[in-house]
Enzyme design. Structure first.
Site, PDB file in Angstrom:
ATOM      1  N   TYR A 296       6.497  -7.309  -4.412  1.00 63.01           N
ATOM      2  CA  TYR A 296       6.044  -5.938  -4.190  1.00 63.01           C
ATOM      3  C   TYR A 296       4.828  -5.645  -5.069  1.00 63.01           C
ATOM      4  O   TYR A 296       3.860  -5.018  -4.626  1.00 63.01           O
ATOM      5  CB  TYR A 296       7.193  -4.990  -4.515  1.00 63.01           C
ATOM      6  CG  TYR A 296       7.045  -3.588  -3.998  1.00 63.01           C
ATOM      7  CD1 TYR A 296       6.862  -3.341  -2.638  1.00 63.01           C
ATOM      8  CD2 TYR A 296       7.109  -2.497  -4.855  1.00 63.01           C
ATOM      9  CE1 TYR A 296       6.749  -2.064  -2.169  1.00 63.01           C
ATOM     10  CE2 TYR A 296       7.004  -1.207  -4.385  1.00 63.01           C
ATOM     11  CZ  TYR A 296       6.823  -0.979  -3.044  1.00 63.01           C
ATOM     12  OH  TYR A 296       6.719   0.307  -2.580  1.00 63.01           O
ATOM     13  N   ARG A 300       0.919  -4.636  -3.881  1.00 61.03           N
ATOM     14  CA  ARG A 300       0.190  -3.439  -4.265  1.00 61.03           C
ATOM     15  C   ARG A 300      -1.041  -3.725  -5.124  1.00 61.03           C
ATOM     16  O   ARG A 300      -1.794  -2.815  -5.436  1.00 61.03           O
ATOM     17  CB  ARG A 300       1.120  -2.503  -5.036  1.00 61.03           C
ATOM     18  CG  ARG A 300       2.319  -2.103  -4.222  1.00 61.03           C
ATOM     19  CD  ARG A 300       3.099  -1.019  -4.903  1.00 61.03           C
ATOM     20  NE  ARG A 300       3.497  -1.380  -6.246  1.00 61.03           N
ATOM     21  CZ  ARG A 300       4.227  -0.599  -7.035  1.00 61.03           C
ATOM     22  NH1 ARG A 300       4.612   0.567  -6.610  1.00 61.03           N
ATOM     23  NH2 ARG A 300       4.567  -0.986  -8.239  1.00 61.03           N
TER      24      ARG A 300
ATOM     25  N   CYS B 176       4.203   6.609  -2.709  1.00 57.31           N
ATOM     26  CA  CYS B 176       4.642   5.208  -2.643  1.00 57.31           C
ATOM     27  C   CYS B 176       3.626   4.275  -3.278  1.00 57.31           C
ATOM     28  O   CYS B 176       3.951   3.455  -4.121  1.00 57.31           O
ATOM     29  CB  CYS B 176       4.883   4.790  -1.205  1.00 57.31           C
ATOM     30  SG  CYS B 176       6.220   5.701  -0.489  1.00 57.31           S
ATOM     31  N   HIS B 177       2.376   4.368  -2.824  1.00 58.64           N
ATOM     32  CA  HIS B 177       1.386   3.443  -3.335  1.00 58.64           C
ATOM     33  C   HIS B 177       0.117   4.139  -3.766  1.00 58.64           C
ATOM     34  O   HIS B 177      -0.943   3.529  -3.859  1.00 58.64           O
ATOM     35  CB  HIS B 177       1.096   2.352  -2.305  1.00 58.64           C
ATOM     36  CG  HIS B 177       2.337   1.666  -1.840  1.00 58.64           C
ATOM     37  ND1 HIS B 177       2.995   2.030  -0.701  1.00 58.64           N
ATOM     38  CD2 HIS B 177       3.073   0.690  -2.400  1.00 58.64           C
ATOM     39  CE1 HIS B 177       4.082   1.297  -0.579  1.00 58.64           C
ATOM     40  NE2 HIS B 177       4.159   0.478  -1.581  1.00 58.64           N
ATOM     41  N   GLY B 178       0.227   5.464  -3.973  1.00 59.00           N
ATOM     42  CA  GLY B 178      -0.868   6.191  -4.598  1.00 59.00           C
ATOM     43  C   GLY B 178      -2.111   6.413  -3.752  1.00 59.00           C
ATOM     44  O   GLY B 178      -3.220   6.211  -4.230  1.00 59.00           O
TER      45      GLY B 178
END
Lengths: 423, 212
Positions: A296, A300, B176-178
């Site tokens: 994960y 990201r 969640c991921h900005g």
């Protein structure tokens, strides 16, 4: 297997009768009884057997749970709570299954890093290794789909985020995601198909595990010295030496497992998953289960678009880039036997590789911690550095080591190395 | 098949290898015919497999009842200036925000500024993201209607409630991921590749829209 076996006398007429017609007892005797195994295994060699036990535990507990489960967005959350509260020992079986997933991954990750340290992926065990990576992939798919079944908030949003990974595929991505969902969002059709696949995949894993073990019994086990056994002095029969050692390891592992089940059953879970799924509200902080965190974090870490210079044409968007990196991180393991071509297997005799191995392990663990953090500021930077180091290990360090590392002299044989140590 | 008049049983199609050194003039002809039969049989098998496999694959797509739930109507009159509501459409949240004059100004400032506009990841003018069609002689740039699903990995961004974080551009922020979206729902910062999607919708009256 059957063609070249001579009938063995087992001293029991019934067993002899069966064995003559279907030589399963002869086979077990050959593969698990007298099977010659390097005499110098350490405790890290227990984790294959431990993983096998965990697979059995998961299948048995999963079967019982499936008998009480209903895959329906309106019912699933309550049905799982019913298992917890109303079904006799339902809480126990569910906690066994829930924590079993984590323990299975612990066993498999130790098993993998043991293989990395001692070079178990090298010639002639490449295919054995690849089958193992395939098992890891199947386990990830199974664990992911199983986590969706209780239909809590993390189930729903985890499913949404992971299925959306496929929308990064250029042109046909959205069509594929709609097809995966069976609708326009994660919903009932998604839940029912995930349940069907979650039931099926463990048996597929069992099949691949069989091939993994079959391949192991062709090449024989690697060992901490990484040199092949040369004579009878280098090996011991699998039984009783390693049946007993494996049993001991399994018992210790099961004690730790039981400690989680009975004293901290939700330690490795997320409280958000005890809130029923709500498609209108995303929890403020979505985190996958711990065993996915390093991947994960890699997903990201890719935060820029790669464009053709001086134009706006995006070649790789940051979304696609992240997805490619994540799958790439597993692809590295598939091609590992051809990246590390040093003829010396064990890190004991590779001073430089040994250092890089520990660095690699530290990078993976750091990525795990970063995967649990919100994607901002320093966490993103650390994730990016670690992602770079992860890939550098496979694509830069290992090929360079093949060229420049000077390995230590290998011992002449396993038993001579052991005797030398005793002196 | 073959040419039984000239060769008899020795040049049978099944066992040309049994001829030994004996010449079999029809051999080349036989081989190409066999190739043709193999290829056509294999092609038919492939087509047949595909035809049988397709229904299995197709069952996994959206079913008729799922497709049927594709429009929804919303009354806008209770929404005050600066307020936002979330409605469900096709199992997804749809954001409807009645923007303040300040929100609109902030978004349109980017439209007018060439450097700011060119720095957008997904270049779209604010005027293209709201309905410019007039109803009752009024323009309606205050109504912003968007699918409330982050274009990165499908989370629902925050910013609908007054207490929510709205990100660096006073619009929406995906936890969640900005990803940060501005007051026109355009992606400004973070991993999402596109602006929040504007669904197909029409004004039925001044205070009523139909989505889908």
């Amino acid at each position: 297997m059957a063609g070249n076996t001579t009938p063995t006398d087992f001293g029991n007429p019934v067993i002899n009768w069966i064995d003559k017609r279907l030589p399963v007892f002869t086979m077990m005797q050959k593969e698990y009884g007298v099977f010659p195994t390097p005499r110098n295994f350490n405790y890290l060699w227990n984790f294959g057997a431990i993983a096998m036990v965990m697979l059995m535990v998961m299948i048995a507990s999963g079967l019982v749970l499936a008998m009480h489960y209903t895959a329906d967005t309106k019912l699933s959350f309550n049905v799982v709570e019913r298992i917890m509260r109303d079904v006799d020992y339902g809480w126990l079986v569910r906690y066994i299954h829930m924590n079993g997933a984590s323990m299975f991954f612990i066993a498999v990750y130790v098993h993998i890093f043991r293989g990395l340290y001692y070079g178990s992926y090298k010639q002639p065990r490449e295919l054995l290794w690849i089958l193992g990576v395939l098992i890891l992939l199947l386990m990830m798919a199974t664990a992911f789909m199983g986590y969706v079944l209780p239909w809590g908030q993390m189930s729903f949003w985890g499913a949404t985020v992971i299925t959306n990974l496929f929308s990064a595929i250029p042109l046909i991505g959205d069509t594929i995601v709609t097809w995966l969902w069976g609708g326009f969002s994660v919903d009932n059709p998604t839940l029912t198909r995930f349940f069907a696949l979650h039931f099926l995949l463990p048996f597929v894993i069992l099949g691949v595990v069989f091939l993994h073990i079959a391949a192991l019994h062709v090449s024989g086990s690697n060992n901490p010295l990484g040199i092949e056994p040369k004579s009878d002095k280098d090996t011991v029969p699998f039984s009783p030496y390693y049946t007993v050692k494996d049993l001991f390891g399994v018992c210790v592992f099961l004690i730790i497992y039981a400690a989680f089940v009975f004293y901290a059953p939700n330690y490795m879970g997320h409280p958000d998953n005890y809130t029923p799924a709500n498609p209108m509200v995303t929890p403020p902080h979505i985190v996958p289960e711990w065993y996915f965190l390093p991947f994960y974090a890699i997903l990201r870490s890719f935060t820029i678009d790669i464009v053709i210079p001086f134009t706006d044409i995006i070649i790789i968007s940051s979304k696609l880039g992240g997805v490619l990196l994540m799958f790439g991180s597993i692809a590295m393991m598939f091609i590992l036997p051809w990246l590390d071509t040093s003829p010396v297997r064990s890190a004991r005799f590779r001073p430089l590789y040994q250092k890089f191995f520990w660095l690699h392990l530290a990078v993976c663990i750091t990525l795990g911690f970063m995967g649990a953090k919100p994607p901002e500021g320093i966490y993103t930077v650390i994730s990016q550095i670690c992602t770079f180091l992860y890939f550098a290990h496979y694509l830069i360090v290992l090929p360079l080591l093949n060229k420049y590392e000077k390995p230590l002299p290998l011992p002449p044989s396993i038993h001579e190395a052991i005797l030398a140590q005793k002196k | 098949m073959g040419n039984p008049h000239s060769h008899g049983a020795q040049c049978s199609h099944d066992a040309p290898q049994k001829h030994g050194q004996e010449e079999c003039p029809d051999n080349g002809h036989d081989e190409s015919k066999r190739d043709f039969i193999f290829i056509s049989a294999a092609s038919m098998a492939a087509v047949g497999t595909g035809v049988v496999a397709w229904p299995f694959v197709a069952t996994l797509g959206p079913a008729k009842d799922t497709l049927a739930l594709s429009t929804t109507e919303i009354d806008l009159s209770p929404i005050q200036e600066g307020q936002a509501v979330t409605v469900m459409w096709r199992g997804k949240p749809v954001f409807i925000r009645r923007r303040t004059a300040q929100d609109i100004e902030l978004a349109r400032k980017v439209d007018g500024d060439a450097t700011a506009f060119n720095s957008l990841r997904d270049k779209q003018k604010d005027t293209d993201r709201v309905k410019q069609s007039t109803f009752g002689g009024k323009e309606m740039p205050q109504w912003l209607v968007m699918v409330g699903v982050c274009t990165h990995l499908g989370c629902v961004p925050m910013g609908q409630k007054p207490t929510d974080m709205r990100g660096d551009f006073d619009g929406w922020f995906c936890p969640c991921h900005g990803s940060h979206y501005d007051s026109a729902g355009r992606i400004r910062k973070g991993p999402a590749p596109h602006n929040l999607a504007v669904p197909t919708y029409t004004f039925l009256s001044e205070n009523r829209i139909r989505i889908g």
